[in-house]
Scaffold this motif. Structure first.
Motif, PDB file in Angstrom:
ATOM      1  N   ASN A 292      44.800  80.276  96.413  1.00 19.82           N
ATOM      2  CA  ASN A 292      45.924  80.169  95.475  1.00 19.82           C
ATOM      3  C   ASN A 292      45.917  81.313  94.469  1.00 19.82           C
ATOM      4  OD1 ASN A 292      46.885  77.832  96.671  1.00 19.82           O
ATOM      5  ND2 ASN A 292      45.813  76.467  95.257  1.00 19.82           N
ATOM      6  N   LEU A 293      44.725  81.803  94.133  1.00 18.51           N
ATOM      7  CA  LEU A 293      44.613  82.940  93.217  1.00 18.51           C
ATOM      8  C   LEU A 293      44.710  84.268  93.953  1.00 18.51           C
ATOM      9  CD1 LEU A 293      41.726  81.603  90.933  1.00 18.51           C
ATOM     10  CD2 LEU A 293      44.160  81.724  90.379  1.00 18.51           C
ATOM     11  N   LEU A 294      44.082  84.344  95.124  1.00 21.82           N
ATOM     12  CA  LEU A 294      44.096  85.587  95.900  1.00 21.82           C
ATOM     13  C   LEU A 294      45.500  85.938  96.390  1.00 21.82           C
ATOM     14  CD1 LEU A 294      40.833  85.059  97.977  1.00 21.82           C
ATOM     15  CD2 LEU A 294      41.187  86.805  96.230  1.00 21.82           C
ATOM     16  N   ASN A 295      46.354  84.935  96.498  1.00 24.76           N
ATOM     17  CA  ASN A 295      47.727  85.181  96.970  1.00 24.76           C
ATOM     18  C   ASN A 295      48.674  85.624  95.861  1.00 24.76           C
ATOM     19  OD1 ASN A 295      47.092  84.555  99.617  1.00 24.76           O
ATOM     20  ND2 ASN A 295      47.613  82.380  99.392  1.00 24.76           N
ATOM     21  N   LEU A 296      48.196  85.650  94.609  1.00 28.69           N
ATOM     22  CA  LEU A 296      49.028  86.129  93.505  1.00 28.69           C
ATOM     23  C   LEU A 296      49.289  87.626  93.665  1.00 28.69           C
ATOM     24  CD1 LEU A 296      47.281  84.298  90.519  1.00 28.69           C
ATOM     25  CD2 LEU A 296      49.557  83.798  91.431  1.00 28.69           C
ATOM     26  N   GLU A 297      50.512  88.031  93.441  1.00 29.13           N
ATOM     27  CA  GLU A 297      50.883  89.435  93.587  1.00 29.13           C
ATOM     28  C   GLU A 297      50.388  90.260  92.398  1.00 29.13           C
ATOM     29  OE1 GLU A 297      52.368  90.939  96.111  1.00 29.13           O
ATOM     30  OE2 GLU A 297      52.473  89.075  97.280  1.00 29.13           O
ATOM     31  N   VAL A 298      50.085  91.511  92.670  1.00 25.57           N
ATOM     32  CA  VAL A 298      49.678  92.443  91.614  1.00 25.57           C
ATOM     33  C   VAL A 298      50.864  93.337  91.291  1.00 25.57           C
ATOM     34  CG1 VAL A 298      48.038  94.223  90.922  1.00 25.57           C
ATOM     35  CG2 VAL A 298      47.320  92.435  92.506  1.00 25.57           C
ATOM     36  N   GLY A 299      51.326  93.280  90.056  1.00 26.75           N
ATOM     37  CA  GLY A 299      52.454  94.108  89.660  1.00 26.75           C
ATOM     38  C   GLY A 299      51.997  95.459  89.133  1.00 26.75           C
ATOM     39  N   ASN A 300      52.923  96.218  88.611  1.00 21.84           N
ATOM     40  CA  ASN A 300      52.570  97.512  88.018  1.00 21.84           C
ATOM     41  C   ASN A 300      51.663  97.332  86.810  1.00 21.84           C
ATOM     42  OD1 ASN A 300      54.106  98.981  89.878  1.00 21.84           O
ATOM     43  ND2 ASN A 300      55.973  98.725  88.646  1.00 21.84           N
ATOM     44  N   GLN A 301      51.853  96.207  86.106  1.00 23.20           N
ATOM     45  CA  GLN A 301      51.006  95.838  84.978  1.00 23.20           C
ATOM     46  C   GLN A 301      50.659  94.358  85.109  1.00 23.20           C
ATOM     47  OE1 GLN A 301      49.655  97.718  82.542  1.00 23.20           O
ATOM     48  NE2 GLN A 301      50.582  99.579  83.366  1.00 23.20           N
ATOM     49  N   PRO A 302      49.482  93.956  84.639  1.00 22.71           N
ATOM     50  CA  PRO A 302      49.128  92.533  84.703  1.00 22.71           C
ATOM     51  C   PRO A 302      50.113  91.677  83.907  1.00 22.71           C
ATOM     52  CG  PRO A 302      47.194  93.881  84.178  1.00 22.71           C
ATOM     53  CD  PRO A 302      48.386  94.780  84.084  1.00 22.71           C
ATOM     54  N   GLU A 303      50.365  90.482  84.393  1.00 25.07           N
ATOM     55  CA  GLU A 303      51.161  89.521  83.633  1.00 25.07           C
ATOM     56  C   GLU A 303      50.320  89.052  82.443  1.00 25.07           C
ATOM     57  OE1 GLU A 303      53.074  85.045  84.156  1.00 25.07           O
ATOM     58  OE2 GLU A 303      52.697  86.278  85.943  1.00 25.07           O
ATOM     59  N   VAL A 304      50.904  89.032  81.267  1.00 22.31           N
ATOM     60  CA  VAL A 304      50.155  88.695  80.050  1.00 22.31           C
ATOM     61  C   VAL A 304      50.485  87.266  79.619  1.00 22.31           C
ATOM     62  CG1 VAL A 304      49.703  89.274  77.639  1.00 22.31           C
ATOM     63  CG2 VAL A 304      50.110  91.105  79.315  1.00 22.31           C
ATOM     64  N   LEU A 305      49.437  86.425  79.491  1.00 27.63           N
ATOM     65  CA  LEU A 305      49.600  85.059  79.018  1.00 27.63           C
ATOM     66  C   LEU A 305      49.326  84.994  77.517  1.00 27.63           C
ATOM     67  CD1 LEU A 305      47.883  82.873  81.784  1.00 27.63           C
ATOM     68  CD2 LEU A 305      50.259  83.633  81.633  1.00 27.63           C
ATOM     69  N   GLN A 306      50.115  84.201  76.821  1.00 31.02           N
ATOM     70  CA  GLN A 306      49.902  83.957  75.399  1.00 31.02           C
ATOM     71  C   GLN A 306      49.202  82.613  75.215  1.00 31.02           C
ATOM     72  OE1 GLN A 306      50.965  86.219  73.186  1.00 31.02           O
ATOM     73  NE2 GLN A 306      52.689  87.298  74.092  1.00 31.02           N
ATOM     74  N   PHE A 307      48.674  82.367  74.036  1.00 29.44           N
ATOM     75  CA  PHE A 307      48.080  81.074  73.707  1.00 29.44           C
ATOM     76  C   PHE A 307      49.162  80.141  73.165  1.00 29.44           C
ATOM     77  CE2 PHE A 307      44.453  83.802  73.826  1.00 29.44           C
ATOM     78  CZ  PHE A 307      43.360  83.000  74.118  1.00 29.44           C
ATOM     79  N   SER A 308      49.061  78.875  73.524  1.00 31.59           N
ATOM     80  CA  SER A 308      49.949  77.899  72.891  1.00 31.59           C
ATOM     81  C   SER A 308      49.569  77.825  71.405  1.00 31.59           C
ATOM     82  CB  SER A 308      49.773  76.522  73.550  1.00 31.59           C
ATOM     83  OG  SER A 308      48.503  75.977  73.222  1.00 31.59           O
ATOM     84  N   PRO A 309      50.468  77.355  70.527  1.00 31.39           N
ATOM     85  CA  PRO A 309      50.164  77.322  69.087  1.00 31.39           C
ATOM     86  C   PRO A 309      48.853  76.599  68.763  1.00 31.39           C
ATOM     87  CG  PRO A 309      52.486  76.903  69.440  1.00 31.39           C
ATOM     88  CD  PRO A 309      51.854  76.925  70.802  1.00 31.39           C
TER      89      PRO A 309
END
Length: 459
Positions: A292-309
């Motif tokens: 499930n993780l290995l199938n994630l696509e790699v973009g030109n830049q990593p997707e950035v996750l934020q923290f919930s409040p």
């Protein structure tokens, strides 16, 4: 007959026995248990079942899972705690245990899905390379006839794991493998020992930069320059306690050793084999999670996750507590441990959130409070382990660190001796020659200099 402890005078035999049993249980408890509870339910089940059937130490299989997840995430995602402060999922893990304590097998087991993916990619590479060679064997006339066709380019193997490499080959692999890679050094000492094999000092700086996520620039006289904007290399390896000192040698001033996450279980012993077979479904579940993780696509830049409040507030409180702790300590070594573990807390939050996503427990829209709380528990484990290793390196008796032949020589030396006397004893025991002995007696942990040519043993 020995008198009964006054505490037990008015207690029944059954109560006394229960009290003793409770005390034994308390003494046998681990002082720094690996926090299995921070992982998703499926991962907890995998850790429990591999421990029961394959006798994988909980700390080792837990850390190996973290490493495999780190490699699988690679450059697909980063995490941002504030503007300008981002972290990736890079981990430098050191599995510490004596020979026979099942250090290697948990790593090999967790890496099966990644190795399988590498095998498939290598077979594709071999097929492409075969076509590439066939084209190159054509005559100039035959090649010209195919002008309208797409000429095959020299293929490259898209791999996720490397174990034997030179610094140059590693940069080339990173250059075309945008996802990132994992280094698996079965004996971690070999990784360290290679640092100065090619360019003294430069490779260690290279690894410091990778850990920090700093862009890598390689300029060579014989080939085109390389710039890797998002370097990603996670490292795992095993090491025996006796070899730990080699890892720390000359690598404390720049804080390199503080970047290592040490996995040091309490009271670890070699165990008997288990007659309980591992359920094949357990391995299938692990393959699915990692896929499930290995199938994630790699973009030109990593997707950035934020923290919930609420997760961000929890992380800021963790930072405040750790900062107060850091400011109170007078030890530079312990302060270095706190400084680097703070960054790992952010990385652990990303890793746990992505792992929850892979187990269908999260939509990975933001780093959750649950992931931050789990990350803090992991920090506590690795922080305690690092301090434990620090004590092993700095508080051990210098005599205990000596090899058997030098121990024998040290015991044979008089309490006070001249250089000439010591050399004669050393030559007689065939331990070391004159020049080596003269260097050895300069060790201030073992000998005290009295006057010219005269020394006293300190231990």
């Amino acid at each position: 007959m020995k008198e009964l402890n006054p505490i037990f005078e008015n207690l029944s035999p059954e109560t006394i026995l229960n009290h003793v049993q409770v005390q034994k249980q308390e003494l046998s408890k681990e002082q720094n248990p690996f926090p299995v509870e921070v992982f998703p339910e499926l991962i907890q089940k995998i850790i429990r079942e591999t421990n029961e059937s394959l006798k994988f130490p909980v700390d080792f299989i837990g850390a190996a899972i973290m490493y495999a997840v780190s490699v699988a995430i690679g450059n697909t995602h980063k995490v941002r705690i504030m503007q300008g402060y981002e972290q990736n999922a890079v981990l430098y893990l050191s599995i510490v245990g004596k020979a026979g304590t099942n250090k290697t097998h948990p790593i090999a087991w967790t890496l099966k899905p990644i190795n399988q993916k590498d095998k498939i990619k290598f077979e594709e590479y071999q097929e492409q390379f075969k076509k590439y060679e066939e084209f190159n064997r054509l005559s100039p006339t035959e090649k010209k006839k195919q002008e309208k066709l797409k000429f095959p380019k020299k293929p490259k193997w898209e791999q996720l794991l490397v174990s034997d490499f030179t610094p140059e080959s590693l940069t080339e692999i990173m250059d075309f493998n945008k996802r990132g890679i994992g280094v698996y050094a079965d004996e971690l000492a070999a990784w360290f020992n290679n640092f100065n094999r090619y360019n003294k000092g430069s490779e260690e700086q290279f690894w410091l930069s990778i850990w920090s996520g700093t862009a890598i620039r390689i300029n060579r006289k014989t080939s085109n320059p390389i710039m890797i904007q998002n370097p990603f290399v996670s490292v795992i390896g095993t090491v025996q306690p006796a070899v730990l000192e080699q890892l720390a040698l000359n690598r404390t001033e720049n804080g390199f050793i503080d970047r290592l996450l040490f996995v040091v279980p309490d009271k670890l012993q070699k165990e008997y084999w288990s007659e309980k077979e591992l359920n094949p479904a357990t391995e299938t579940e692990w393959f699915t999670i990692l896929e499930n993780l290995l199938n994630l696509e790699v973009g030109n830049q990593p997707e950035v996750l934020q923290f919930s409040p609420e997760a961000r507030a929890e992380m800021f409180q963790f930072n405040k507590n750790l900062t107060d702790l850091c400011n109170r300590t007078e030890s530079d070594a312990i302060r270095g441990i706190y400084a680097k573990i703070e960054q790992y807390a952010i990385r652990f939050s990303l890793l746990l959130e992505m792992l929850r996503f892979a187990c269908s427990e999260s939509d990975k829209q933001a780093i959750s409070l649950q992931s931050v709380q789990g990350a803090v528990k992991l920090v506590e484990y690795f922080q305690n382990a690092a301090i434990k290793v620090h004590k092993l390196l700095n508080e051990a008796n210098p005599f205990d660190k000596l090899p058997a032949d030098k121990k024998k020589l040290y015991d044979a030396l008089p309490e006070v001796f001249t250089t000439g006397e010591g050399i004669k004893i050393s030559l007689k025991l065939e331990v070391m020659k004159e020049r080596a002995f003269k260097e050895w007696v300069k060790d201030k942990n073992l000998f005290k200099y009295l006057e010219r040519g005269k020394y006293e043993k300190l231990l």
